[in-house]
Design an enzyme around this catalytic site. Structure first.
Site, PDB file in Angstrom:
ATOM      1  N   CYS A 115     -77.867 -17.314 -16.249  1.00 28.83           N
ATOM      2  CA  CYS A 115     -78.929 -16.358 -16.607  1.00 28.83           C
ATOM      3  C   CYS A 115     -80.236 -17.066 -16.966  1.00 28.83           C
ATOM      4  O   CYS A 115     -81.314 -16.469 -16.892  1.00 28.83           O
ATOM      5  CB  CYS A 115     -78.473 -15.504 -17.767  1.00 28.83           C
ATOM      6  SG  CYS A 115     -76.943 -14.649 -17.376  1.00 28.83           S
ATOM      7  N   HIS A 260     -84.360 -11.729 -20.224  1.00 28.61           N
ATOM      8  CA  HIS A 260     -83.245 -11.627 -19.275  1.00 28.61           C
ATOM      9  C   HIS A 260     -82.515 -10.321 -19.569  1.00 28.61           C
ATOM     10  O   HIS A 260     -82.252  -9.986 -20.733  1.00 28.61           O
ATOM     11  CB  HIS A 260     -82.310 -12.824 -19.452  1.00 28.61           C
ATOM     12  CG  HIS A 260     -80.960 -12.596 -18.842  1.00 28.61           C
ATOM     13  ND1 HIS A 260     -80.812 -12.237 -17.529  1.00 28.61           N
ATOM     14  CD2 HIS A 260     -79.708 -12.631 -19.381  1.00 28.61           C
ATOM     15  CE1 HIS A 260     -79.523 -12.075 -17.273  1.00 28.61           C
ATOM     16  NE2 HIS A 260     -78.834 -12.307 -18.378  1.00 28.61           N
ATOM     17  N   ASN A 290     -77.030  -6.405 -15.011  1.00 26.68           N
ATOM     18  CA  ASN A 290     -77.361  -7.809 -15.281  1.00 26.68           C
ATOM     19  C   ASN A 290     -77.242  -8.582 -13.964  1.00 26.68           C
ATOM     20  O   ASN A 290     -76.136  -8.756 -13.454  1.00 26.68           O
ATOM     21  CB  ASN A 290     -76.383  -8.332 -16.333  1.00 26.68           C
ATOM     22  CG  ASN A 290     -76.570  -9.799 -16.654  1.00 26.68           C
ATOM     23  OD1 ASN A 290     -77.248 -10.527 -15.931  1.00 26.68           O
ATOM     24  ND2 ASN A 290     -75.953 -10.241 -17.735  1.00 26.68           N
TER      25      ASN A 290
HETATM   26  O1  UT7 Z   1     -76.043 -12.431 -19.049  1.00 24.11           O
HETATM   27  C1  UT7 Z   1     -75.273 -13.349 -19.744  1.00 24.11           C
HETATM   28  C2  UT7 Z   1     -75.164 -12.973 -21.122  1.00 24.11           C
HETATM   29  N1  UT7 Z   1     -74.289 -11.840 -21.268  1.00 24.11           N
HETATM   30  C3  UT7 Z   1     -74.417 -11.103 -22.333  1.00 24.11           C
HETATM   31  O2  UT7 Z   1     -75.289 -11.331 -23.119  1.00 24.11           O
HETATM   32  C4  UT7 Z   1     -73.400 -10.006 -22.563  1.00 24.11           C
HETATM   33  C5  UT7 Z   1     -73.111  -9.913 -24.030  1.00 24.11           C
HETATM   34  N2  UT7 Z   1     -72.042  -8.994 -24.385  1.00 24.11           N
HETATM   35  C6  UT7 Z   1     -72.126  -7.650 -24.195  1.00 24.11           C
HETATM   36  O3  UT7 Z   1     -73.063  -7.146 -23.618  1.00 24.11           O
HETATM   37  C7  UT7 Z   1     -71.063  -6.802 -24.831  1.00 24.11           C
HETATM   38  O4  UT7 Z   1     -70.218  -7.604 -25.594  1.00 24.11           O
HETATM   39  C8  UT7 Z   1     -70.228  -5.977 -23.822  1.00 24.11           C
HETATM   40  C9  UT7 Z   1     -71.073  -4.878 -23.218  1.00 24.11           C
HETATM   41  C10 UT7 Z   1     -69.641  -6.874 -22.761  1.00 24.11           C
HETATM   42  C11 UT7 Z   1     -69.058  -5.304 -24.555  1.00 24.11           C
HETATM   43  O5  UT7 Z   1     -69.560  -4.443 -25.544  1.00 24.11           O
HETATM   44  P1  UT7 Z   1     -69.028  -4.511 -27.032  1.00 24.11           P
HETATM   45  O6  UT7 Z   1     -69.713  -3.448 -27.785  1.00 24.11           O
HETATM   46  O7  UT7 Z   1     -69.177  -5.925 -27.512  1.00 24.11           O
HETATM   47  O8  UT7 Z   1     -67.520  -4.122 -26.850  1.00 24.11           O
HETATM   48  P2  UT7 Z   1     -66.214  -4.966 -27.265  1.00 24.11           P
HETATM   49  O9  UT7 Z   1     -66.026  -6.130 -26.344  1.00 24.11           O
HETATM   50  O10 UT7 Z   1     -66.248  -5.224 -28.744  1.00 24.11           O
HETATM   51  O11 UT7 Z   1     -65.081  -3.935 -26.980  1.00 24.11           O
HETATM   52  C12 UT7 Z   1     -64.964  -2.705 -27.731  1.00 24.11           C
HETATM   53  C13 UT7 Z   1     -63.935  -1.830 -27.046  1.00 24.11           C
HETATM   54  C14 UT7 Z   1     -62.650  -2.573 -26.692  1.00 24.11           C
HETATM   55  O12 UT7 Z   1     -61.577  -1.688 -26.874  1.00 24.11           O
HETATM   56  P3  UT7 Z   1     -60.662  -1.756 -28.221  1.00 24.11           P
HETATM   57  O13 UT7 Z   1     -60.065  -3.150 -28.211  1.00 24.11           O
HETATM   58  O14 UT7 Z   1     -61.607  -1.533 -29.351  1.00 24.11           O
HETATM   59  O15 UT7 Z   1     -59.670  -0.671 -28.005  1.00 24.11           O
HETATM   60  C15 UT7 Z   1     -62.795  -2.851 -25.220  1.00 24.11           C
HETATM   61  O16 UT7 Z   1     -61.559  -2.967 -24.557  1.00 24.11           O
HETATM   62  O17 UT7 Z   1     -64.452  -1.360 -25.810  1.00 24.11           O
HETATM   63  C16 UT7 Z   1     -63.522  -1.628 -24.768  1.00 24.11           C
HETATM   64  N3  UT7 Z   1     -64.260  -1.803 -23.518  1.00 24.11           N
HETATM   65  C17 UT7 Z   1     -64.576  -0.774 -22.719  1.00 24.11           C
HETATM   66  N4  UT7 Z   1     -64.351   0.546 -22.822  1.00 24.11           N
HETATM   67  C18 UT7 Z   1     -64.806   1.330 -21.836  1.00 24.11           C
HETATM   68  C19 UT7 Z   1     -64.748  -2.951 -22.966  1.00 24.11           C
HETATM   69  N5  UT7 Z   1     -65.371  -2.665 -21.818  1.00 24.11           N
HETATM   70  C20 UT7 Z   1     -65.285  -1.329 -21.629  1.00 24.11           C
HETATM   71  C21 UT7 Z   1     -65.728  -0.451 -20.634  1.00 24.11           C
HETATM   72  N6  UT7 Z   1     -65.478   0.867 -20.779  1.00 24.11           N
HETATM   73  N7  UT7 Z   1     -66.420  -0.880 -19.557  1.00 24.11           N
END
Ligand code: UT7
Length: 333
Positions: A115, A260, A290
Site C-alpha cells: 500500500c 491510502h 482498497n
Molecule cells: O491496506 C493495507 C492496510 N489494511 C488495513 O489497514 C485494514 C485494517 N483493518 C480493517 O480494516 C479491519 O480490521 C477489517 C475491516 C478488516 C475488519 O473490521 P473489524 O472491525 O476490525 O472486525 P474484526 O476483525 O474485529 O471482526 C469482528 C467480527 C468477527 O466476528 P466475531 O469473531 O466477533 O464473531 C469477524 O469474524 O466481524 C466478523 N467479520 C465479518 N462479518 C461480516 C469479519 N469480516 C466480516 C465480513 N462480514 N466481511
C-alpha cells in the site's frame, strides 16, 4: 539542484462492478457490515478476458500523458509499484514498457511495497530527477488483488476489502519544488500480519511443484485486521507529522490530504485527529475498495479531475500497509 513536480495524473479501473450485495451471495456478510466497518459500497474486479496489471497501467498512463500534453516517447524511466505483477517474474514494469511501445528504449523498475508502494515509487522518481539523471518519470501503482482473495466466509475479512485498478503520475524536472519531501519507513517484524505466503521460494522443492500442492490456502491474502488497523492509525499520524515538521508547516496548511484508501474509518480517524474539514480530505474507497498501490494515484487523479487540486495547494499523501511499510509525501502543486 533540480526539483520535480507532477505534471499529469491518470487512472483506470476494470468495468466489472462488484457490489456488497453480490458478495453477500458468496459468503456470510452483509452490505450493512461492510459499509459500517469499512465504508466500501462497491469495488471493481478484473475481467480475465481484458484486464492485466500492465494494460490497466497503460490506460492510466495514456490519461496522464494526455493531461500533461506529453507523448509516450517523452517518458525516460518507469517506476512500477505493484505486489500483484502479471507474472511471478519479470515484473510488470517491462510489460508496461512494451504496452507503451517503448521496447528496449527506457529502464523499468519494479517496487513491492504494497500500500506504500506508490509513495515509495514517487520518492525514487523524485531522487532520479533531482540528480538530473531523468526528466520525465512515469510512476505507476497498479494491482489485481481480486484473484488472490479467498472468496468465502473464511476469507471475508479481506474478500470484501480489496479491489483492482491502476493509477499513474508523471513527474517532471522543474525549477521550483513540487515534491517538497518524501518519508519512507518499514518494520519487518510484522511481515506476516498481512501477506500472501506463496509462491515463496524458501520451501522444500516438492512444495513448489504445482502438481503436488494439495492445500492452496497459502496462496491467498491473509490479514490480521485488528493488528493492521491499530498500527495504521498510529503510523499514519506519525508520518504525516514528520512531513509537516520537515517543511515547517502546520496541519492547517494541508489543502488536501489523500490517504491510502484502506478503510474509511482509518481516514476519518486521521481527519479527526488533524482537525481537517471534509473538503481537506479525499476518499473514494466507497467505489473502489482498497486497491493497494493503486489507491493513492487513482484518488489523486479523481481529485484533480474534480477540481479539488489547485495551483499552489499543499497536498499530503500518506500510506500504510503490508511489511509493515508506511510513507508520506508533501507536494506543492
Ligand atoms: O491496506 C493495507 C492496510 N489494511 C488495513 O489497514 C485494514 C485494517 N483493518 C480493517 O480494516 C479491519 O480490521 C477489517 C475491516 C478488516 C475488519 O473490521 P473489524 O472491525 O476490525 O472486525 P474484526 O476483525 O474485529 O471482526 C469482528 C467480527 C468477527 O466476528 P466475531 O469473531 O466477533 O464473531 C469477524 O469474524 O466481524 C466478523 N467479520 C465479518 N462479518 C461480516 C469479519 N469480516 C466480516 C465480513 N462480514 N466481511
Amino acid at each position: 539542484m533540480y526539483h520535480s513536480k507532477i505534471v499529469g495524473l491518470g487512472h483506470h479501473v476494470p468495468d466489472t462492478v462488484i457490489t456488497n450485495q453480490y458478495l453477500s451471495n458468496l459468503m456470510e456478510t452483509t452490505d450493512e457490515w461492510i459499509v459500517e466497518r469499512t465504508g466500501i459500497k462497491e469495488r471493481r474486479w478484473m475481467n480475465p478476458a481484458q484486464d492485466t496489471v500492465a494494460n490497466m497501467a497503460a490506460k492510466a498512463t495514456h490519461m496522464a500523458l494526455q493531461r500533461a500534453n506529453l507523448k509516450e516517447t517523452d517518458i525516460d524511466f518507469i517506476v512500477f509499484a505493484t505486489i500483484t505483477p502479471d507474472y511471478f517474474f519479470p515484473g510488470s514494469g517491462v510489460l508496461l514498457q512494451r504496452e507503451l511501445g517503448l521496447d528496449g528504449k527506457i529502464a523499468a523498475l519494479d517496487i513491492r511495497n504494497a500500500c506504500s508502494g506508490f509513495i515509495y515509487g514517487l520518492s525514487v522518481a523524485d531522487q532520479f530527477i533531482k540528480t538530473g539523471m531523468y526528466k520525465n518519470v512515469l510512476v505507476i501503482g497498479a494491482e489485481i488483488q481480486s484473484t488472490a482473495l479467498d472468496i468465502s466466509t473464511r476469507g471475508r475479512n479481506t474478500a470484501v476489502i480489496f479491489g483492482d485498478g491502476a493509477g499513474a503520475a508523471i513527474l517532471q524536472q522543474s525549477d521550483k519544488p513540487g515534491i517538497l519531501s518524501t518519508h519512507l519507513h518499514s518494520d519487518g517484524k510484522f511481515a506476516e500480519e498481512l501477506y500472501v505466503k506463496d509462491p515463496g521460494s524458501s520451501r522444500p522443492h516438492a512444495e513448489r511443484q504445482p502438481e503436488q500442492i494439495l492445500d492452496t490456502t497459502t496462496y491467498k491474502v491473509v490479514m490480521n485486521g485488528n493488528q493492521v488497523f491499530k498500527h495504521a492509525t498510529t503510523r499514519f499520524m506519525e508520518v504525516i507529522q514528520e512531513a509537516l515538521d520537515t517543511n515547517h508547516l502546520k496541519k492547517e496548511d494541508i489543502s488536501l490530504l489523500v490517504p491510502h484508501q484502506a478503510n474509511l474509518r482509518i481516514s476519518q480517524y486521521i481527519q479527526h485527529k488533524l482537525a481537517l474539514r471534509d473538503e481537506q480530505v479525499f476518499n473514494n474507497i466507497q467505489h473502489y475498495g482498497n486497491t493497494t498501490a493503486a489507491s493513492i494515484p487513482i484518488a489523486m487523479s479523481e481529485a484533480w479531475s474534480q477540481g479539488r487540486i489547485k495551483e499552489n495547494d499543499v497536498l499530503c499523501l500518506a500510506a500504510f500497509g503490508s511489511g509493515f511499510t508506511w510513507a508520506s509525501a508533501l507536494i506543492r502543486w
